[in-house]
Design a protein around this motif. Structure first.
Motif, PDB file in Angstrom:
ATOM      1  N   ILE A 218       0.852  -1.198   0.000  1.00 52.24           N
ATOM      2  CA  ILE A 218       0.000   0.000   0.000  1.00 52.24           C
ATOM      3  C   ILE A 218       0.885   1.245   0.000  1.00 52.24           C
ATOM      4  CG2 ILE A 218      -1.816   1.216   1.283  1.00 52.24           C
ATOM      5  CD1 ILE A 218      -2.420  -1.564   2.593  1.00 52.24           C
ATOM      6  N   PRO A 219       0.718   2.128  -1.007  1.00 53.31           N
ATOM      7  CA  PRO A 219       1.579   3.312  -1.079  1.00 53.31           C
ATOM      8  C   PRO A 219       1.672   4.089   0.225  1.00 53.31           C
ATOM      9  CG  PRO A 219       0.348   3.102  -3.092  1.00 53.31           C
ATOM     10  CD  PRO A 219      -0.161   2.010  -2.174  1.00 53.31           C
ATOM     11  N   ILE A 220       0.581   4.218   0.961  1.00 50.81           N
ATOM     12  CA  ILE A 220       0.607   4.989   2.204  1.00 50.81           C
ATOM     13  C   ILE A 220       1.294   4.203   3.333  1.00 50.81           C
ATOM     14  CG2 ILE A 220      -1.592   4.382   3.282  1.00 50.81           C
ATOM     15  CD1 ILE A 220      -2.154   7.397   3.613  1.00 50.81           C
ATOM     16  N   GLY A 221       1.466   2.899   3.135  1.00 55.04           N
ATOM     17  CA  GLY A 221       2.272   2.090   4.049  1.00 55.04           C
ATOM     18  C   GLY A 221       1.577   1.561   5.287  1.00 55.04           C
ATOM     19  N   ARG A 222       0.260   1.582   5.304  1.00 59.73           N
ATOM     20  CA  ARG A 222      -0.464   1.079   6.482  1.00 59.73           C
ATOM     21  C   ARG A 222      -1.883   0.678   6.088  1.00 59.73           C
ATOM     22  NH1 ARG A 222      -4.434   4.659   7.854  1.00 59.73           N
ATOM     23  NH2 ARG A 222      -4.128   6.840   7.280  1.00 59.73           N
ATOM     24  N   ALA A 223      -2.511  -0.082   6.996  1.00 55.82           N
ATOM     25  CA  ALA A 223      -3.939  -0.398   6.812  1.00 55.82           C
ATOM     26  C   ALA A 223      -4.754   0.860   7.089  1.00 55.82           C
ATOM     27  CB  ALA A 223      -4.350  -1.504   7.784  1.00 55.82           C
ATOM     28  N   GLY A 224      -5.935   0.933   6.464  1.00 59.25           N
ATOM     29  CA  GLY A 224      -6.849   2.043   6.757  1.00 59.25           C
ATOM     30  C   GLY A 224      -7.679   1.731   7.996  1.00 59.25           C
ATOM     31  N   THR A 225      -8.427   2.719   8.459  1.00 54.90           N
ATOM     32  CA  THR A 225      -9.309   2.501   9.609  1.00 54.90           C
ATOM     33  C   THR A 225     -10.768   2.503   9.158  1.00 54.90           C
ATOM     34  OG1 THR A 225      -9.588   4.851  10.106  1.00 54.90           O
ATOM     35  CG2 THR A 225      -7.676   3.757  11.091  1.00 54.90           C
ATOM     36  N   ALA A 226     -11.601   1.885   9.996  1.00 51.56           N
ATOM     37  CA  ALA A 226     -13.042   1.861   9.700  1.00 51.56           C
ATOM     38  C   ALA A 226     -13.582   3.295   9.641  1.00 51.56           C
ATOM     39  CB  ALA A 226     -13.768   1.063  10.778  1.00 51.56           C
ATOM     40  N   ASP A 227     -13.039   4.144  10.473  1.00 47.48           N
ATOM     41  CA  ASP A 227     -13.494   5.528  10.508  1.00 47.48           C
ATOM     42  C   ASP A 227     -13.158   6.276   9.204  1.00 47.48           C
ATOM     43  OD1 ASP A 227     -14.995   6.912  12.450  1.00 47.48           O
ATOM     44  OD2 ASP A 227     -13.346   8.358  12.611  1.00 47.48           O
ATOM     45  N   GLU A 228     -12.016   5.927   8.605  1.00 47.60           N
ATOM     46  CA  GLU A 228     -11.654   6.568   7.329  1.00 47.60           C
ATOM     47  C   GLU A 228     -12.639   6.159   6.230  1.00 47.60           C
ATOM     48  OE1 GLU A 228      -6.855   7.379   7.532  1.00 47.60           O
ATOM     49  OE2 GLU A 228      -7.504   5.293   7.542  1.00 47.60           O
ATOM     50  N   CYS A 229     -13.140   4.924   6.313  1.00 47.47           N
ATOM     51  CA  CYS A 229     -14.171   4.490   5.354  1.00 47.47           C
ATOM     52  C   CYS A 229     -15.500   5.166   5.658  1.00 47.47           C
ATOM     53  CB  CYS A 229     -14.343   2.978   5.404  1.00 47.47           C
ATOM     54  SG  CYS A 229     -12.889   2.097   4.831  1.00 47.47           S
ATOM     55  N   ALA A 230     -15.811   5.276   6.957  1.00 51.28           N
ATOM     56  CA  ALA A 230     -17.076   5.920   7.352  1.00 51.28           C
ATOM     57  C   ALA A 230     -17.136   7.355   6.833  1.00 51.28           C
ATOM     58  CB  ALA A 230     -17.224   5.885   8.876  1.00 51.28           C
ATOM     59  N   SER A 231     -16.014   8.062   6.843  1.00 53.45           N
ATOM     60  CA  SER A 231     -15.993   9.453   6.349  1.00 53.45           C
ATOM     61  C   SER A 231     -16.468   9.515   4.901  1.00 53.45           C
ATOM     62  CB  SER A 231     -14.570  10.035   6.410  1.00 53.45           C
ATOM     63  OG  SER A 231     -14.150  10.130   7.728  1.00 53.45           O
TER      64      SER A 231
END
Ligand SMILES: NC(=O)c1ccc[n+]([C@@H]2O[C@H](COP(=O)([O-])OP(=O)(O)OC[C@H]3O[C@@H](n4cnc5c(N)ncnc54)[C@H](O)[C@@H]3O)[C@@H](O)[C@H]2O)c1
Length: 258
Positions: A218-231
């Motif tokens: 992943i270019p950003i280098g980490r897993a995303g969060t559920a909250d980032e999807c909720a946004s």
């Protein structure tokens, strides 16, 4: 949680898969911004915990125990929320499963596993949209946000053909619904999460080697969060996205852009 804004004041939402992960985060955020939220999942205890958190902050939640792939159950859940609040405005069609280790290369894939993934992920979203749309039409319009995956159009989920096919089906269905409902006041869109830290990915998140391997993709280098999807889900469900129809909003740290 704390009630902070009123972007969704007066709105009535139903979120499937609201007991965990992205669905839970979305339900909390919708409630925090003023919506009344119907929480759909199969396990009462986990749903009550989400509802308690919303109510403790002064929000309004309704626990709706239902299997989203069982037509009578999801139909009754939508009816119950609509009759409680006099209609519905927002449907988040999120519930889904992944069967890692059971979903397999096609020649080895058990037909029962294929059917379980297609029934839960594709038929489940069809039924959620079908019974949700009935109420949005009755209310004169609204918004539907479906949850997809990059694996719908990239062969990235190796050894997961059934999960990938289920998400491909949801993407195709979403595009057609978006056009069918465009002049009927319902906006239909999709959020496409990448690799997100939710219970669905718990085995990978716990395994340091696996986590490092996936994070490196992943270019950003980490897993995303559920909250980032909720946004992203909230934005597509809001009036701010009034000109978005059939859009796929990818929340993946750049994974699909490689
Ligand atoms: N987590 C990721 O990395 C990722 C990536 C791409 C897409 N997605 C998609 O996002 C959505 C949410 O995923 P998540 O990571 O939050 O998953 P999760 O496993 O953490 O939570 C899934 C939720 O859906 C519910 N659910 C499952 N089957 C159901 C059924 N038949 N009826 C009612 N509820 C049911 C579960 O109880 C739970 O509340 C899914 O559609 C998933 O395919 C997730």
């Amino acid at each position: 949680m704390k009630i902070v804004k009123e972007r969704f004041a007066g709105r009535r939402a139903v979120v499937t898969g609201a007991s965990a992960g992205i669905g839970r985060a979305t339900a909390l955020r919708l409630a925090a911004e003023g919506a009344r939220v119907g929480l759909v999942a199969r396990r009462r205890e986990a749903l009550e915990a989400t509802a308690d958190e919303i109510r403790a902050a002064g929000g309004e939640a309704l626990v709706l125990i239902a299997d989203s792939s069982a037509e009578s159950e999801i139909g009754s859940a939508m009816d119950k929320a609509a009759s409680e609040w006099g209609g519905l405005d927002i449907i988040v069609s999120n519930a889904g499963i992944e069967l890692l280790g059971q979903d397999d290369r096609v020649d080895r894939l058990e037909t029962a596993i294929w059917e379980k993934l297609i029934t839960t992920n594709l038929t489940g979203q069809f039924l959620t949209c079908k019974h949700g749309a009935r109420h949005l039409l009755a209310a004169g319009g609204g918004a539907i946000v479906c949850l997809g995956s990059n694996c719908a159009y990239l062969g990235m989920a190796t050894n997961e053909p059934a999960y990938s096919a289920s998400k491909g089906g949801v993407l195709a269905m979403m595009k057609v619904m978006a056009i069918d409902y465009a002049r009927l006041g319902i906006r239909v869109n999709m959020v496409i999460p990448g690799f997100i830290d939710t219970p669905m990915n718990a085995p990978v998140m716990k395994d340091t080697k696996e986590l490092a391997y996936w994070s490196n993709q992943i270019p950003i280098g980490r897993a995303g969060t559920a909250d980032e999807c909720a946004s992203a889900i909230l934005w597509l469900a809001s009036d701010e996205a009034s000109y978005c129809i059939g859009t796929t909003l990818i929340v993946d740290g750049g994974q699909a852009s490689i």
